[in-house]
Scaffold this motif. Sequence first.
Motif, PDB file in Angstrom:
ATOM      1  N   THR A  33       0.208 -33.325  27.967  1.00 40.95           N
ATOM      2  CA  THR A  33       0.186 -33.289  29.393  1.00 40.95           C
ATOM      3  C   THR A  33      -0.022 -31.880  29.864  1.00 40.95           C
ATOM      4  O   THR A  33       0.267 -30.691  29.047  1.00 40.95           O
ATOM      5  CB  THR A  33       1.670 -33.635  30.063  1.00 40.95           C
ATOM      6  OG1 THR A  33       2.774 -32.735  29.505  1.00 40.95           O
ATOM      7  CG2 THR A  33       1.959 -35.223  29.401  1.00 40.95           C
ATOM      8  N   PRO A  47      12.344 -32.069  31.845  1.00 47.63           N
ATOM      9  CA  PRO A  47      11.481 -33.019  31.881  1.00 47.63           C
ATOM     10  C   PRO A  47      10.894 -33.101  30.475  1.00 47.63           C
ATOM     11  O   PRO A  47      11.189 -32.256  29.375  1.00 47.63           O
ATOM     12  CB  PRO A  47      10.507 -31.926  32.517  1.00 47.63           C
ATOM     13  CG  PRO A  47      11.160 -31.079  33.100  1.00 47.63           C
ATOM     14  CD  PRO A  47      12.484 -30.872  32.410  1.00 47.63           C
ATOM     15  N   SER A 103       5.790 -31.706  21.101  1.00 48.22           N
ATOM     16  CA  SER A 103       6.338 -30.192  20.353  1.00 48.22           C
ATOM     17  C   SER A 103       7.065 -30.707  19.237  1.00 48.22           C
ATOM     18  O   SER A 103       7.535 -32.010  19.179  1.00 48.22           O
ATOM     19  CB  SER A 103       7.566 -29.795  21.406  1.00 48.22           C
ATOM     20  OG  SER A 103       6.941 -29.426  22.549  1.00 48.22           O
ATOM     21  N   TYR A 124       7.344 -19.600  17.346  1.00 48.21           N
ATOM     22  CA  TYR A 124       7.203 -20.365  18.439  1.00 48.21           C
ATOM     23  C   TYR A 124       8.036 -21.432  18.628  1.00 48.21           C
ATOM     24  O   TYR A 124       8.159 -22.465  18.066  1.00 48.21           O
ATOM     25  CB  TYR A 124       5.672 -20.918  18.079  1.00 48.21           C
ATOM     26  CG  TYR A 124       4.888 -21.500  19.294  1.00 48.21           C
ATOM     27  CD1 TYR A 124       5.381 -21.529  20.517  1.00 48.21           C
ATOM     28  CD2 TYR A 124       3.694 -22.418  19.234  1.00 48.21           C
ATOM     29  CE1 TYR A 124       4.658 -21.986  21.630  1.00 48.21           C
ATOM     30  CE2 TYR A 124       3.127 -22.947  19.849  1.00 48.21           C
ATOM     31  CZ  TYR A 124       3.401 -22.851  21.391  1.00 48.21           C
ATOM     32  OH  TYR A 124       2.686 -23.324  22.315  1.00 48.21           O
ATOM     33  N   GLY A 133       7.240 -34.347  28.340  1.00 48.61           N
ATOM     34  CA  GLY A 133       5.798 -34.737  28.595  1.00 48.61           C
ATOM     35  C   GLY A 133       5.340 -35.765  27.811  1.00 48.61           C
ATOM     36  O   GLY A 133       5.484 -36.972  28.135  1.00 48.61           O
TER      37      GLY A 133
HETATM   38  C1  LIG Z   1      -1.285 -31.743  16.292  1.00 47.18           C
HETATM   39  C2  LIG Z   1      -0.491 -30.808  16.964  1.00 47.18           C
HETATM   40  C3  LIG Z   1      -1.280 -29.636  17.109  1.00 47.18           C
HETATM   41  C4  LIG Z   1      -0.819 -28.526  18.132  1.00 47.18           C
HETATM   42  N1  LIG Z   1      -1.325 -27.639  18.176  1.00 47.18           N
HETATM   43  C5  LIG Z   1      -1.034 -26.458  19.010  1.00 47.18           C
HETATM   44  C6  LIG Z   1      -1.808 -25.344  19.329  1.00 47.18           C
HETATM   45  O1  LIG Z   1      -3.033 -25.124  18.601  1.00 47.18           O
HETATM   46  N2  LIG Z   1      -1.424 -24.586  19.954  1.00 47.18           N
HETATM   47  C7  LIG Z   1      -0.151 -24.626  20.856  1.00 47.18           C
HETATM   48  O2  LIG Z   1       0.201 -23.762  21.632  1.00 47.18           O
HETATM   49  N3  LIG Z   1       0.328 -25.743  20.570  1.00 47.18           N
HETATM   50  C8  LIG Z   1       0.257 -26.735  19.680  1.00 47.18           C
HETATM   51  N4  LIG Z   1       0.842 -27.898  19.637  1.00 47.18           N
HETATM   52  C9  LIG Z   1       1.946 -27.947  20.453  1.00 47.18           C
HETATM   53  C10 LIG Z   1       1.762 -28.894  21.624  1.00 47.18           C
HETATM   54  O3  LIG Z   1       0.764 -28.228  22.416  1.00 47.18           O
HETATM   55  C11 LIG Z   1       3.027 -28.131  22.614  1.00 47.18           C
HETATM   56  O4  LIG Z   1       4.252 -28.556  22.122  1.00 47.18           O
HETATM   57  C12 LIG Z   1       3.041 -28.759  24.139  1.00 47.18           C
HETATM   58  O5  LIG Z   1       3.773 -28.041  24.945  1.00 47.18           O
HETATM   59  C13 LIG Z   1       3.232 -30.364  24.241  1.00 47.18           C
HETATM   60  O6  LIG Z   1       3.062 -30.894  25.386  1.00 47.18           O
HETATM   61  P1  LIG Z   1       3.745 -32.153  25.844  1.00 47.18           P
HETATM   62  O7  LIG Z   1       2.987 -32.949  27.023  1.00 47.18           O
HETATM   63  O8  LIG Z   1       3.619 -33.169  24.649  1.00 47.18           O
HETATM   64  O9  LIG Z   1       4.973 -32.172  26.002  1.00 47.18           O
HETATM   65  P2  LIG Z   1       6.638 -32.021  25.421  1.00 47.18           P
HETATM   66  O10 LIG Z   1       6.468 -31.610  24.032  1.00 47.18           O
HETATM   67  O11 LIG Z   1       7.010 -33.403  25.874  1.00 47.18           O
HETATM   68  O12 LIG Z   1       7.575 -30.989  26.175  1.00 47.18           O
HETATM   69  C14 LIG Z   1       7.103 -29.519  26.037  1.00 47.18           C
HETATM   70  C15 LIG Z   1       7.797 -28.787  26.862  1.00 47.18           C
HETATM   71  O13 LIG Z   1       7.255 -29.064  28.111  1.00 47.18           O
HETATM   72  C16 LIG Z   1       8.232 -29.358  29.174  1.00 47.18           C
HETATM   73  N5  LIG Z   1       7.779 -30.123  30.108  1.00 47.18           N
HETATM   74  C17 LIG Z   1       7.010 -31.208  30.087  1.00 47.18           C
HETATM   75  N6  LIG Z   1       6.515 -31.715  31.235  1.00 47.18           N
HETATM   76  C18 LIG Z   1       6.751 -30.842  32.054  1.00 47.18           C
HETATM   77  C19 LIG Z   1       6.825 -31.170  33.732  1.00 47.18           C
HETATM   78  N7  LIG Z   1       6.213 -31.776  34.273  1.00 47.18           N
HETATM   79  N8  LIG Z   1       7.650 -29.995  34.359  1.00 47.18           N
HETATM   80  C20 LIG Z   1       8.212 -29.048  33.470  1.00 47.18           C
HETATM   81  N9  LIG Z   1       8.421 -29.085  32.303  1.00 47.18           N
HETATM   82  C21 LIG Z   1       7.657 -30.033  31.549  1.00 47.18           C
HETATM   83  C22 LIG Z   1       9.249 -30.073  28.397  1.00 47.18           C
HETATM   84  O14 LIG Z   1      10.526 -29.964  29.070  1.00 47.18           O
HETATM   85  C23 LIG Z   1       9.270 -29.157  26.980  1.00 47.18           C
HETATM   86  O15 LIG Z   1      10.080 -28.093  27.129  1.00 47.18           O
HETATM   87  C24 LIG Z   1       0.583 -29.047  18.881  1.00 47.18           C
HETATM   88  C25 LIG Z   1       1.211 -30.014  18.736  1.00 47.18           C
HETATM   89  C26 LIG Z   1       0.639 -31.145  17.820  1.00 47.18           C
HETATM   90  C27 LIG Z   1       1.378 -32.185  17.402  1.00 47.18           C
END
Ligand SMILES: Cc1cc2nc3c(=O)[nH]c(=O)nc-3n(C[C@H](O)[C@H](O)[C@H](O)COP(=O)(O)OP(=O)(O)OC[C@H]3O[C@@H](n4cnc5c(N)ncnc54)[C@H](O)[C@@H]3O)c2cc1C
Length: 402
Positions: free
Chosen positions: A72, A3, A9, A357, A5
């Motif tokens: 997401t 998956p 990341s 992390y 999102g």
């Molecule tokens: C500017 C910035 C600041 C941030 N600050 C923080 C912070 O303060 N704290 C923190 O914890 N993180 C932080 N992050 C990281 C971010 O919150 C995580 O990486 C988050 O998981 C990204 O979510 P995404 O929806 O973009 O998922 P993606 O990056 O696309 O995927 C992340 C993970 O989720 C899985 N996934 C996505 N959707 C599903 C689904 N429907 N079912 C099962 N698995 C799924 C994917 O396989 C992957 O393993 C930050 C990132 C940025 C860019």
Amino acid sequence: MLPYGNGRSYGDSCQNDDGTLLLARGLDRFIAFDPMTGVLDCEAGVSLSEIIDLVLRSGWFPPVTPGTRFITVGGAIANDVHGKNHHRAASFGNHVLEFELLRSDGQVLRCSPTQNRDWFAATIGGLGLTGLIRRVRLQLKRVSGRWICGDSQRFQSISEFFAISAASDPDHEYTVAWIDCSASGSKLGRGIFIRGNHAVATATVAERARFRVPITPPVSLVNRASLSLFNSFYFNRPAAQIENGLWHYQPFFYPLDAVLEWNRMYGPRGFFQYQCAVPMQGAAEALEEMLRRIGKSGQGSFLVVLKTFGDLPALGMMSFPRPGVTLALDFPNRGETTLALLESLDDITRSVGGSVYPAKDARMSAAAFQQYFPMWRAFAAYVDPRFSSSFWRRVTQEQPSR
Ligand SMILES: Cc1cc2nc3c(=O)[nH]c(=O)nc-3n(C[C@H](O)[C@H](O)[C@H](O)COP(=O)(O)OP(=O)(O)OC[C@H]3O[C@@H](n4cnc5c(N)ncnc54)[C@H](O)[C@@H]3O)c2cc1C
């Protein structure tokens, strides 16, 4: 399959080289929202930004939010993300009431703290590997409005950071610090501590305009000279020390969201982020040694975050947050020099029993991962046989299936 999102990341945990990505952002429907209780049902591709747009006017907010709202709900669960209120609210998974997990054999598991508990624990912080999260029931948090009231103060050392942090946690929902990673000698560990609470305010602080880094410069704009200049200015500017601050929630929680494609400033070679968590015992010495090595190397950037993690336990088997303190910072990619520096930071993290992390990682070794997450073998039993990621193959040395 894996998956995907919103791709927020920093490394390869949301990548699947030579495999298939399931673009979960299409699961974007709201299902139900009760403004009396703050219970929200939605599909897993809904973003935190969309949730805020829907619920803030009724006095609700995501219970935990990272430094960007463009993620997401599925991504928030899969990395069990944390925010500035970890000491009060733990991480995202602690507020999930239930979700539906679709396995590749078509089986749908309803998971909650009381139903399919082991799948619930494996999927929170489960890096998207246990199946596709389809829909989620979430408990939101009551807030008094869109404003955050608090203050900001300079500190001169890591030990001062710990003292302010301990004094702030009881009365402040949100605490976070910025550190000057270019400082050395008597300035080592200096930074700015920011804390706040949701507030009722009638003030009208203008919302900040967004701008875009228009092009990718041929080389990184972040280098030893620009870093030291910027950090000195940032630390000494009058706004670093304010007694009665009022922030709109967007600049308070999401300063980087105002700069579209900010990652371009690192040039075509990009950057690495390093985020570690270390236990309180030995944390001050470990952080000082890290900052010493970073300062000496002239690497690092102005995006540095230091934050304590509270004692509330995470619900995920593989969750990253743990009691202690977490340091996150970017490094322009200078190839081997940067990788060697990050390895040496890993040595410090490992020596004090800390962890790195996965959501922010693109380079940790299999040995390091397996030490940081000793539960990984038990977790592997929950990985869907048709799911994998570039990260998972790298840290378990599993071969890609053809
Ligand atoms: C500017 C910035 C600041 C941030 N600050 C923080 C912070 O303060 N704290 C923190 O914890 N993180 C932080 N992050 C990281 C971010 O919150 C995580 O990486 C988050 O998981 C990204 O979510 P995404 O929806 O973009 O998922 P993606 O990056 O696309 O995927 C992340 C993970 O989720 C899985 N996934 C996505 N959707 C599903 C689904 N429907 N079912 C099962 N698995 C799924 C994917 O396989 C992957 O393993 C930050 C990132 C940025 C860019």
